[in-house]
Design a protein around this motif. Structure first.
Motif, mmCIF file in Angstrom:
data_model
loop_
_atom_site.group_PDB
_atom_site.id
_atom_site.type_symbol
_atom_site.label_atom_id
_atom_site.label_comp_id
_atom_site.label_asym_id
_atom_site.label_seq_id
_atom_site.Cartn_x
_atom_site.Cartn_y
_atom_site.Cartn_z
ATOM 1 N N TYR A 14 0.835 -1.207 0.000
ATOM 2 C CA TYR A 14 0.000 0.000 0.000
ATOM 3 C C TYR A 14 0.867 1.254 0.000
ATOM 4 C CZ TYR A 14 -3.842 3.052 1.535
ATOM 5 O OH TYR A 14 -4.789 4.052 1.645
ATOM 6 N N HIS A 15 1.889 1.266 0.830
ATOM 7 C CA HIS A 15 2.792 2.414 0.943
ATOM 8 C C HIS A 15 3.445 2.750 -0.401
ATOM 9 C CE1 HIS A 15 5.771 5.123 2.679
ATOM 10 N NE2 HIS A 15 6.694 4.442 2.034
ATOM 11 N N PHE A 16 3.825 1.714 -1.145
ATOM 12 C CA PHE A 16 4.504 1.924 -2.412
ATOM 13 C C PHE A 16 3.545 2.022 -3.603
ATOM 14 C CE2 PHE A 16 8.137 0.644 0.117
ATOM 15 C CZ PHE A 16 9.069 1.582 -0.291
ATOM 16 N N GLY A 17 2.249 2.070 -3.360
ATOM 17 C CA GLY A 17 1.281 2.321 -4.424
ATOM 18 C C GLY A 17 1.008 1.158 -5.349
ATOM 19 N N VAL A 18 1.079 -0.067 -4.843
ATOM 20 C CA VAL A 18 0.756 -1.233 -5.661
ATOM 21 C C VAL A 18 -0.722 -1.177 -6.031
ATOM 22 C CG1 VAL A 18 0.517 -3.741 -5.556
ATOM 23 C CG2 VAL A 18 2.614 -2.658 -4.783
ATOM 24 N N THR A 19 -1.037 -1.526 -7.263
ATOM 25 C CA THR A 19 -2.407 -1.454 -7.760
ATOM 26 C C THR A 19 -3.120 -2.803 -7.700
ATOM 27 O OG1 THR A 19 -1.847 0.377 -9.223
ATOM 28 C CG2 THR A 19 -3.806 -0.873 -9.791
ATOM 29 N N VAL A 20 -2.409 -3.896 -8.000
ATOM 30 C CA VAL A 20 -3.009 -5.233 -8.072
ATOM 31 C C VAL A 20 -2.164 -6.209 -7.262
ATOM 32 C CG1 VAL A 20 -3.577 -7.161 -9.607
ATOM 33 C CG2 VAL A 20 -3.998 -4.821 -10.355
ATOM 34 N N VAL A 21 -2.842 -7.059 -6.473
ATOM 35 C CA VAL A 21 -2.183 -8.108 -5.698
ATOM 36 C C VAL A 21 -2.811 -9.437 -6.089
ATOM 37 C CG1 VAL A 21 -1.774 -9.030 -3.386
ATOM 38 C CG2 VAL A 21 -1.697 -6.554 -3.769
ATOM 39 N N LEU A 22 -1.973 -10.423 -6.410
ATOM 40 C CA LEU A 22 -2.441 -11.764 -6.754
ATOM 41 C C LEU A 22 -2.135 -12.720 -5.616
ATOM 42 C CD1 LEU A 22 -1.141 -11.977 -10.433
ATOM 43 C CD2 LEU A 22 -3.419 -11.325 -9.636
ATOM 44 N N ASN A 23 -3.119 -13.533 -5.256
ATOM 45 C CA ASN A 23 -2.982 -14.547 -4.212
ATOM 46 C C ASN A 23 -3.423 -15.888 -4.777
ATOM 47 O OD1 ASN A 23 -2.505 -12.742 -1.785
ATOM 48 N ND2 ASN A 23 -4.403 -11.895 -2.579
ATOM 49 N N GLY A 24 -2.848 -16.964 -4.261
ATOM 50 C CA GLY A 24 -3.256 -18.290 -4.707
ATOM 51 C C GLY A 24 -3.445 -19.244 -3.550
ATOM 52 N N HIS A 25 -3.624 -18.720 -2.355
ATOM 53 C CA HIS A 25 -3.662 -19.531 -1.147
ATOM 54 C C HIS A 25 -4.954 -20.324 -0.972
ATOM 55 C CE1 HIS A 25 -5.410 -15.633 -0.165
ATOM 56 N NE2 HIS A 25 -6.132 -16.267 0.732
ATOM 57 N N ALA A 26 -6.035 -19.868 -1.560
ATOM 58 C CA ALA A 26 -7.324 -20.565 -1.428
ATOM 59 C C ALA A 26 -7.647 -21.249 -2.748
ATOM 60 C CB ALA A 26 -8.425 -19.578 -1.058
ATOM 61 N N HIS A 27 -8.355 -22.336 -2.696
ATOM 62 C CA HIS A 27 -8.652 -23.107 -3.903
ATOM 63 C C HIS A 27 -10.004 -22.689 -4.478
ATOM 64 C CE1 HIS A 27 -5.792 -26.343 -2.134
ATOM 65 N NE2 HIS A 27 -5.182 -25.213 -2.426
ATOM 66 N N ASN A 28 -10.023 -21.452 -5.005
ATOM 67 C CA ASN A 28 -11.210 -20.873 -5.623
ATOM 68 C C ASN A 28 -10.769 -19.613 -6.366
ATOM 69 O OD1 ASN A 28 -11.074 -18.754 -3.579
ATOM 70 N ND2 ASN A 28 -12.031 -20.220 -2.196
ATOM 71 N N TYR A 29 -11.729 -18.849 -6.863
ATOM 72 C CA TYR A 29 -11.435 -17.564 -7.506
ATOM 73 C C TYR A 29 -12.268 -16.502 -6.806
ATOM 74 C CZ TYR A 29 -11.512 -13.703 -10.811
ATOM 75 O OH TYR A 29 -11.413 -12.450 -11.372
ATOM 76 N N GLU A 30 -11.606 -15.392 -6.450
ATOM 77 C CA GLU A 30 -12.326 -14.293 -5.811
ATOM 78 C C GLU A 30 -11.656 -12.976 -6.205
ATOM 79 O OE1 GLU A 30 -14.423 -13.344 -1.533
ATOM 80 O OE2 GLU A 30 -12.703 -14.700 -1.574
ATOM 81 N N ARG A 31 -12.486 -11.942 -6.388
ATOM 82 C CA ARG A 31 -12.002 -10.600 -6.716
ATOM 83 C C ARG A 31 -12.542 -9.619 -5.696
ATOM 84 N NH1 ARG A 31 -15.016 -7.064 -9.323
ATOM 85 N NH2 ARG A 31 -16.164 -8.669 -10.441
ATOM 86 N N PHE A 32 -11.668 -8.739 -5.226
ATOM 87 C CA PHE A 32 -12.034 -7.742 -4.229
ATOM 88 C C PHE A 32 -11.976 -6.345 -4.821
ATOM 89 C CE2 PHE A 32 -10.726 -11.373 -1.821
ATOM 90 C CZ PHE A 32 -11.598 -11.397 -0.745
#
Length: 118
Positions: A14-32
């Protein structure tokens, strides 16, 4: 959203202004929706998170839907296609089978000045 052990990483992103974060820890697809490290909606500086755990292991249904979750599915295996540009981006979740749930949209990159070191 994230686990307590991810707090420092999310704050740094957040501090460095990242726009998109990808996670793969859960076995599904979700968008926030764009949000800050505390999980509050933040359309001006927040990062959009995608959970993309749809690559082959058994999919798991969601137990509790988190705040700011805009799309969720645990019915289809597939991939996330991202197109990144200097000022915006687009996404498309492409399911293996055409008749399964899909997701697509666009977002704007965060305009920011280089922050001071942490």
């Amino acid at each position: 959203p994230g686990s307590p052990r991810m707090k420092n990483i999310l704050e740094t992103l957040y501090h460095f202004g990242v726009t998109v974060v990808l996670n793969g820890h859960a076995h599904n697809y979700e968008r926030f929706a764009p949000q800050n490290p505390a999980g509050n909606r933040d359309l001006s500086r927040g990062f959009r998170q995608f959970v993309v755990g749809t690559g082959g292991v058994p999919l798991r249904p969601l137990k509790i839907r988190q705040p700011n979750s805009e799309f969720f599915q645990a019915e289809a295996y597939g991939v996330l296609r991202l197109e990144l540009y200097p000022h915006d981006y687009s996404w498309q979740f492409i399911p293996v089978k055409e008749d399964q749930p899909s997701d697509r949209g666009t977002g704007t990159c965060i305009a920011h000045k280089r922050p001071h070191p942490l």
